[in-house]
Design a protein around this motif. Structure first.
Motif, PDB file in Angstrom:
ATOM      1  N   GLN A 107     -16.963  21.006   2.787  1.00  0.00           N
ATOM      2  CA  GLN A 107     -16.230  21.919   3.664  1.00  0.00           C
ATOM      3  C   GLN A 107     -15.177  22.708   2.893  1.00  0.00           C
ATOM      4  OE1 GLN A 107     -14.773  19.647   6.985  1.00  0.00           O
ATOM      5  NE2 GLN A 107     -16.830  18.998   7.587  1.00  0.00           N
ATOM      6  N   LEU A 108     -14.503  22.042   1.955  1.00  0.00           N
ATOM      7  CA  LEU A 108     -13.507  22.748   1.150  1.00  0.00           C
ATOM      8  C   LEU A 108     -14.139  23.884   0.359  1.00  0.00           C
ATOM      9  CD1 LEU A 108     -11.366  19.787  -0.230  1.00  0.00           C
ATOM     10  CD2 LEU A 108     -10.699  21.468   1.502  1.00  0.00           C
ATOM     11  N   PHE A 109     -15.293  23.613  -0.239  1.00  0.00           N
ATOM     12  CA  PHE A 109     -15.968  24.653  -1.008  1.00  0.00           C
ATOM     13  C   PHE A 109     -16.546  25.734  -0.100  1.00  0.00           C
ATOM     14  CE2 PHE A 109     -15.816  21.660  -4.548  1.00  0.00           C
ATOM     15  CZ  PHE A 109     -15.612  22.519  -5.614  1.00  0.00           C
ATOM     16  N   GLU A 110     -17.162  25.347   0.992  1.00  0.00           N
ATOM     17  CA  GLU A 110     -17.777  26.328   1.893  1.00  0.00           C
ATOM     18  C   GLU A 110     -16.726  27.256   2.506  1.00  0.00           C
ATOM     19  OE1 GLU A 110     -21.201  25.917   3.877  1.00  0.00           O
ATOM     20  OE2 GLU A 110     -21.999  25.064   2.036  1.00  0.00           O
ATOM     21  N   ARG A 111     -15.557  26.729   2.795  1.00  0.00           N
ATOM     22  CA  ARG A 111     -14.473  27.535   3.393  1.00  0.00           C
ATOM     23  C   ARG A 111     -13.607  28.209   2.337  1.00  0.00           C
ATOM     24  NH1 ARG A 111     -12.900  23.052   7.962  1.00  0.00           N
ATOM     25  NH2 ARG A 111     -14.845  23.241   9.125  1.00  0.00           N
ATOM     26  N   ARG A 112     -14.014  28.078   1.077  1.00  0.00           N
ATOM     27  CA  ARG A 112     -13.342  28.708  -0.068  1.00  0.00           C
ATOM     28  C   ARG A 112     -11.896  28.237  -0.253  1.00  0.00           C
ATOM     29  NH1 ARG A 112     -16.669  33.250   1.690  1.00  0.00           N
ATOM     30  NH2 ARG A 112     -18.275  33.531   0.117  1.00  0.00           N
ATOM     31  N   TYR A 113     -11.656  26.950   0.024  1.00  0.00           N
ATOM     32  CA  TYR A 113     -10.342  26.368  -0.237  1.00  0.00           C
ATOM     33  C   TYR A 113     -10.243  25.817  -1.653  1.00  0.00           C
ATOM     34  CZ  TYR A 113      -9.379  26.581   4.765  1.00  0.00           C
ATOM     35  OH  TYR A 113      -9.176  27.004   6.042  1.00  0.00           O
TER      36      TYR A 113
END
Length: 144
Positions: A9-15
């Motif tokens: 989720q962190l990578f997908e949401r560009r965090y």
């Protein structure tokens, strides 16, 4: 496992930080943040990429192997909440790095013998030296 993890989720949401990637094996789909090998690489850049990918994954896997040999708690299922598991892994990594700096030998693998011919589980060094340094790690509430 990855599909259920917070890191996806962190990578997908560009965090995640820019130019930060994860390495995955060929069982995962390639994504901008997840680098996987080519299934049928062509000669040249694709083959070179696969070689670099394989070499990098081997380094990571060796590091994980070193941690697992030094800290038996990491061998199987760790029965702690995820936030405690992450703290446990970080603590193990920190202690491992301290041991490497202080040149404390890794424990021997099952069946291996150390220089005096016995096969002490920790090579006769790790426990003694870590205790001498005052770095006993006993996670509170383990197992939980």
């Amino acid at each position: 496992m990855l599909s259920e993890s917070g890191i996806r989720q962190l990578f997908e949401r560009r965090y995640a930080p820019a130019n930060c990637h994860l390495l995955g094996d060929s069982g995962y789909p390639c994504k901008p943040w997840l680098l996987t090998p080519y299934l049928q690489p062509r000669q040249g850049p694709q083959l070179n990429y696969n070689r670099a990918h394989k070499t990098t994954r081997a380094v990571v896997e060796r590091g994980i192997g070193q941690l697992k040999r030094r800290f038996h708690v990491l061998h199987g299922e760790v029965r702690l909440r995820p936030e405690k598991v992450s703290k446990l892994i970080i603590a193990c990594a920190i202690l491992h790095n301290i041991c490497k700096v202080r040149q404390i030998a890794e424990p021997l693998e099952d069946g291996d013998e150390d220089e005096d011919g016995d096969n002490d589980e920790d090579g006769g060094m790790l426990t003694e030296q870590v205790l001498r340094m005052g770095m006993v790690f006993d996670p509170p509430g383990y197992p939980e």
